[in-house]
Write an enzyme that holds these catalytic residues in place. Sequence first.
Site, PDB file in Angstrom:
ATOM      1  N   HIS A 237      -2.220   7.550   7.317  1.00  0.00           N
ATOM      2  CA  HIS A 237      -1.287   8.500   6.658  1.00  0.00           C
ATOM      3  C   HIS A 237      -1.817   9.924   6.227  1.00  0.00           C
ATOM      4  O   HIS A 237      -1.377  10.834   6.323  1.00  0.00           O
ATOM      5  CB  HIS A 237      -0.477   7.812   5.496  1.00  0.00           C
ATOM      6  CG  HIS A 237       0.676   7.029   5.982  1.00  0.00           C
ATOM      7  ND1 HIS A 237       1.800   7.218   6.365  1.00  0.00           N
ATOM      8  CD2 HIS A 237       0.649   5.620   5.502  1.00  0.00           C
ATOM      9  CE1 HIS A 237       2.448   6.183   6.419  1.00  0.00           C
ATOM     10  NE2 HIS A 237       1.921   5.216   6.024  1.00  0.00           N
TER      11      HIS A 237
ATOM     12  N   CYS B 210       5.893  -0.061   7.639  1.00  0.00           N
ATOM     13  CA  CYS B 210       5.661   1.013   6.667  1.00  0.00           C
ATOM     14  C   CYS B 210       7.012   1.465   5.824  1.00  0.00           C
ATOM     15  O   CYS B 210       8.054   1.530   6.487  1.00  0.00           O
ATOM     16  CB  CYS B 210       5.401   2.052   7.757  1.00  0.00           C
ATOM     17  SG  CYS B 210       4.959   3.657   6.701  1.00  0.00           S
ATOM     18  N   LEU B 211       6.741   1.596   4.568  1.00  0.00           N
ATOM     19  CA  LEU B 211       7.792   1.935   3.823  1.00  0.00           C
ATOM     20  C   LEU B 211       8.442   3.262   4.296  1.00  0.00           C
ATOM     21  O   LEU B 211       9.665   3.503   3.945  1.00  0.00           O
ATOM     22  CB  LEU B 211       7.306   2.351   2.118  1.00  0.00           C
ATOM     23  CG  LEU B 211       6.717   0.909   1.725  1.00  0.00           C
ATOM     24  CD1 LEU B 211       6.226   1.569   0.198  1.00  0.00           C
ATOM     25  CD2 LEU B 211       7.806  -0.124   1.494  1.00  0.00           C
TER      26      LEU B 211
ATOM     27  N   GLY C 149       0.837  -1.095   0.124  1.00  0.00           N
ATOM     28  CA  GLY C 149       0.053  -0.022   0.036  1.00  0.00           C
ATOM     29  C   GLY C 149       0.949   1.256  -0.205  1.00  0.00           C
ATOM     30  O   GLY C 149       1.976   1.019   0.245  1.00  0.00           O
TER      31      GLY C 149
ATOM     32  N   GLN D 298       3.336   9.899   1.386  1.00  0.00           N
ATOM     33  CA  GLN D 298       4.842   9.358   1.237  1.00  0.00           C
ATOM     34  C   GLN D 298       5.754   9.526   0.224  1.00  0.00           C
ATOM     35  O   GLN D 298       6.719   9.170   0.196  1.00  0.00           O
ATOM     36  CB  GLN D 298       4.386   7.684   1.411  1.00  0.00           C
ATOM     37  CG  GLN D 298       3.894   7.080   2.613  1.00  0.00           C
ATOM     38  CD  GLN D 298       3.762   5.704   2.928  1.00  0.00           C
ATOM     39  OE1 GLN D 298       2.632   5.275   2.367  1.00  0.00           O
ATOM     40  NE2 GLN D 298       4.747   5.004   3.597  1.00  0.00           N
TER      41      GLN D 298
ATOM     42  N   HIS E  13      -4.009   1.578   8.071  1.00  0.00           N
ATOM     43  CA  HIS E  13      -2.970   2.307   7.974  1.00  0.00           C
ATOM     44  C   HIS E  13      -2.425   3.176   6.950  1.00  0.00           C
ATOM     45  O   HIS E  13      -2.275   4.448   7.266  1.00  0.00           O
ATOM     46  CB  HIS E  13      -2.006   0.839   7.525  1.00  0.00           C
ATOM     47  CG  HIS E  13      -0.335   1.363   7.447  1.00  0.00           C
ATOM     48  ND1 HIS E  13       0.659   0.764   8.350  1.00  0.00           N
ATOM     49  CD2 HIS E  13       0.140   2.013   6.625  1.00  0.00           C
ATOM     50  CE1 HIS E  13       1.779   1.264   7.911  1.00  0.00           C
ATOM     51  NE2 HIS E  13       1.677   1.929   6.933  1.00  0.00           N
ATOM     52  N   GLU E  14      -3.257   3.234   5.696  1.00  0.00           N
ATOM     53  CA  GLU E  14      -3.201   3.976   4.824  1.00  0.00           C
ATOM     54  C   GLU E  14      -3.857   5.355   5.226  1.00  0.00           C
ATOM     55  O   GLU E  14      -3.553   6.427   4.921  1.00  0.00           O
ATOM     56  CB  GLU E  14      -3.676   3.591   3.282  1.00  0.00           C
ATOM     57  CG  GLU E  14      -2.871   2.299   2.954  1.00  0.00           C
ATOM     58  CD  GLU E  14      -1.430   2.360   3.022  1.00  0.00           C
ATOM     59  OE1 GLU E  14      -0.614   3.624   2.939  1.00  0.00           O
ATOM     60  OE2 GLU E  14      -0.524   1.615   2.955  1.00  0.00           O
TER      61      GLU E  14
HETATM   62  O1  GNR Z   1       3.970  -2.627   2.539  1.00  0.00           O
HETATM   63  C1  GNR Z   1       3.529  -2.508   3.645  1.00  0.00           C
HETATM   64  N1  GNR Z   1       3.079  -3.535   4.402  1.00  0.00           N
HETATM   65  C2  GNR Z   1       2.227  -3.379   5.353  1.00  0.00           C
HETATM   66  C3  GNR Z   1       2.011  -4.490   6.161  1.00  0.00           C
HETATM   67  C4  GNR Z   1       1.319  -4.567   7.323  1.00  0.00           C
HETATM   68  C5  GNR Z   1       0.317  -3.581   7.502  1.00  0.00           C
HETATM   69  C6  GNR Z   1       0.514  -2.390   6.689  1.00  0.00           C
HETATM   70  C7  GNR Z   1       1.322  -2.277   5.504  1.00  0.00           C
HETATM   71  S1  GNR Z   1       1.342  -1.166   4.687  1.00  0.00           S
HETATM   72  C8  GNR Z   1       3.135  -1.009   4.150  1.00  0.00           C
HETATM   73  C9  GNR Z   1       3.270  -0.051   2.903  1.00  0.00           C
HETATM   74  C10 GNR Z   1       3.199   1.385   3.433  1.00  0.00           C
HETATM   75  O2  GNR Z   1       4.031   1.835   4.333  1.00  0.00           O
HETATM   76  N2  GNR Z   1       2.055   1.983   3.322  1.00  0.00           N
HETATM   77  O3  GNR Z   1       1.843   3.240   3.900  1.00  0.00           O
HETATM   78 NI    NI Z   2       2.792   3.247   5.525  1.00  0.00          NI
END
Ligand code: GNR
Ligand code: NI
Length: 187
Positions: A140, A94-95, A46, A51, A136-137
């Site tokens: 952000h 999270c990236l 995601g 980001q 999670h997104e």
């Molecule tokens: O790549 C991602 N893996 C992930 C694993 C578990 C819960 C959420 C994520 S999102 C993350 C990519 C990211 O940072 N998205 O904002």
């Molecule tokens: Ni993230």
Amino acid sequence: MAIRPILCLPDPRLRAVSEKVGVVDDAVRALMDDMLETMYDAPGIGLAAIQIGVARRVIVMDLARKDEEPAPRFFADPEILETSQEESVYEEGCLSIPEYYEEVSRPAKIRVRYLDRDNKRCEIEAEGLLATCLQHEMDHLEGKLFIDHLSRLKRERAIKKFTKAARQDAPGAPRRAPEIREKQSGL
Ligand code: GNR
Ligand code: NI
């Protein structure tokens, strides 16, 4: 399409609240396509626009496994309509916080309204990884990171690790030998 650099902690732009797009037009679609390419390259499942430094309420996602066909998903201006009482725990990463993983508890099921890549109003019920990833997104978009769901001790440990790393990488960091700075200032 283009791969764009991903912002990392402690970049203050990750704390910005993103603005609605209102309409998914060609410019928003171009943003979505860049985000998807950036996410696949990372690789991640995601990505939120902030980001890559764009403060708009846009999310891309692909939860397909490696042995499956790609299944890109696009969300603009998502809104949570309902959340379950029941929560589920998932180990998140999270990236923007590389190589840091912790378990986070969130509502197990959510109902979300959003605009898709064709500007069509959609509603979905999400559970499992889709529910986790969407939340999670969507965090952000509010300038929130998954470490904000952890204990203060864990959060501060994570932030400290990345602040230290950023200091060591930065040119002209405080650790640099003083004689180098003196020579430069004499030019
Ligand atoms: O790549 C991602 N893996 C992930 C694993 C578990 C819960 C959420 C994520 S999102 C993350 C990519 C990211 O940072 N998205 O904002
Ligand atoms: Ni993230």
